[in-house]
Design an enzyme around this catalytic site. Sequence first.
Site, PDB file in Angstrom:
ATOM      1  N   GLN A 118       0.967  -1.300  -0.199  1.00  0.00           N
ATOM      2  CA  GLN A 118      -0.014   0.027  -0.034  1.00  0.00           C
ATOM      3  C   GLN A 118       0.810   1.192   0.180  1.00  0.00           C
ATOM      4  O   GLN A 118       0.613   2.388   0.431  1.00  0.00           O
ATOM      5  CB  GLN A 118      -0.873  -0.074   1.239  1.00  0.00           C
ATOM      6  CG  GLN A 118      -2.080  -1.193   1.082  1.00  0.00           C
ATOM      7  CD  GLN A 118      -3.236  -1.058   1.833  1.00  0.00           C
ATOM      8  OE1 GLN A 118      -3.224  -0.639   2.772  1.00  0.00           O
ATOM      9  NE2 GLN A 118      -4.409  -1.302   1.281  1.00  0.00           N
ATOM     10  N   LYS A 167       3.882   6.068   8.992  1.00  0.00           N
ATOM     11  CA  LYS A 167       3.435   5.684  10.033  1.00  0.00           C
ATOM     12  C   LYS A 167       4.565   5.796  11.281  1.00  0.00           C
ATOM     13  O   LYS A 167       3.933   5.935  12.493  1.00  0.00           O
ATOM     14  CB  LYS A 167       2.952   3.936   9.919  1.00  0.00           C
ATOM     15  CG  LYS A 167       2.201   3.509  10.901  1.00  0.00           C
ATOM     16  CD  LYS A 167       1.911   1.934  10.647  1.00  0.00           C
ATOM     17  CE  LYS A 167       1.098   1.482  11.775  1.00  0.00           C
ATOM     18  NZ  LYS A 167       0.429   0.128  11.366  1.00  0.00           N
TER      19      LYS A 167
END
Length: 588
Positions: A118, A167
């Site tokens: 992703q 992240k």
Amino acid sequence: MTTGSTEKVNGARALIKCLEKEGVDTIFGYPGGQIIPFYNEIYDSNLRHILVRHEQAAAHAADGYARATGKTGVCVSTSGPGATNLVTGIATAYMDSVPIVALTGQVPTFLIGNDAFQEADIKGITQPITKHNYLVQDVNELPRIVKEAFHIASTGRPGPVLIDLPKDVQNAEIEFYYPDKVELRGYKPTYKGNPQQIKRAAEEIANSCMPIIYAGGGVISSNASAELVELAETINAPVTTTLLGIGAIPTEHPLHVGMLGMHGTKYANYTIQESDLIIAVGARFDDRVTGKLESFAPNARVIHIDVDPAEISKNVKVQIPIVGDAKQVLKSLNKYIKRCNSEAWIEKIKQWKKEYPLTYNQMSPDVIMPQFVIEQISEACKDAIIVTEVGQHQMWAAQFFKYKKPRTFITSGGLGTMGYGFPAAIGAKVGKPDKTVINIAGDGSFQMNSQELATVVQNDIPVVSVILNNGYLGMVRQWQELFYDKRYSHTFIKGSVDFVKLAEAYGALGLRAERPSEVRPAIEEAVNSGRPAVVDVIVECEANVYPMVPAGAAINEILDMEEHADTPCAMPNLRKAKTDRVLDLEEQ
Ligand SMILES: Cc1ncc(C[n+]2csc(CCOP(=O)(O)OP(=O)(O)O)c2C)c(N)n1
Ligand SMILES: [Mg+2]
């Protein structure tokens, strides 16, 4: 200078605090793996998060929220497919200069460039469709970046800004601070117009006998409507608006001549063509407005007021450029102006208005004309915010609703994005909960984001979608009728879905109107229900939008109804095609 405690928090929590500092109370989004740390913090925060069903809708909702409120809209998605799903919404906001901030999750910094699961280079992808974008590589930069992003999105010529959030950055610790000020070298928008230019503009105006004010979306975004109307009334000049300028002056103001351009009123186009002076405010002379550039307003000198210097003389040569914020420039200009010698001009325009009114043929007594539906909405919901999808219905909504105030007409102009209206209406209703919000939709466009029925039901957002159901991708069919010998290649969509059942399947109210007398009661029932609702209005299938300037023609070379008399389902070939299709459906 910075403010804030020296509290240690992670990047995700810091982002929430930054949003709070920016006064953000609502965000539209959809979670996923690379944005979970941020969602984990939303869980404990006071932010209202509206869970959409497709990220495109989150971007459009943020956009609709921004256009309705004047504040910056915020949307959020995960990395990869979540982020790419935002792209159409970001491009839509970019083309219409709408301030939104898009937050995207990203794979951890050490995986970037690795084709990680992703991973998409959303910074690269959105480079040409954002005003600015960031990839946050160090959590300590996050507060400054958020501060800059909101500043850039909402100042100067507004537009979308994207912040990509790996992240690990969301998880990293930071001693929280929030800067007071933004220091951006090379980005200092000009707000105050040059005083010499403003005086020159006032002189030009004084010398003009046939002026026209041409107002665009910039008048709405800079909240300059009052100043615009003051200018028009003081100098006694007609005002035409672009699609995005609708609402800058009340539709029924005596000096208003309606929208100009491809589907503008005949009298707006005649007025600008014959004018000797164009006062352009927050508008960009796009091709749907000017038609063939060489023949556009041949006798007019041009004053162009715009906050973006790049727009000046981009398409049309300008004699008096004034770079600045529309409100501030008009305020200054209004101090110098006086009434023009425009009596005869205004009289001539009045005659054009009488001679070429905006109207339509009732094709047969039982059939619901789409324009009639807009008139009914206009009477039943006088103070509503109207949002539209894209197609014929959009143009009829622009032509036949009587707007009274700015920020009450919300539509995708520059990109022309089908599927925009419903999610943008959600954003508008969330931003303006006390207003009736109506999404005027086409049967094609509504299917592009109809999954958002789940969003309005889950969050109890009573948006009413009125679908002008003509069984066609009508605007394309119109072009095929007029310019492609009625070869209706792949524009027939009748029977694709039962919109009433679709609404009911999601738990929304579904209503249908099939005769003219049923239109008003259905609209009123939907609005009064206080529930999310869909009104499926079966309209004449082959009504066309007139007047129409064919692409590439001069804007006074206008097709209208008389030359192209509408008759219901007049084309024998088509009738046959339709019958076959209906039979097909029946056999199944
Ligand atoms: C996302 C997207 N795809 C394609 C188009 C091209 N297009 C413009 S209008 C239109 C037809 C719209 O149909 P509908 O929503 O039923 O509206 P109508 O014109 O029938 O009122 C299409 C396909 C577009 N504007 N946006
Ligand atoms: Mg249609």
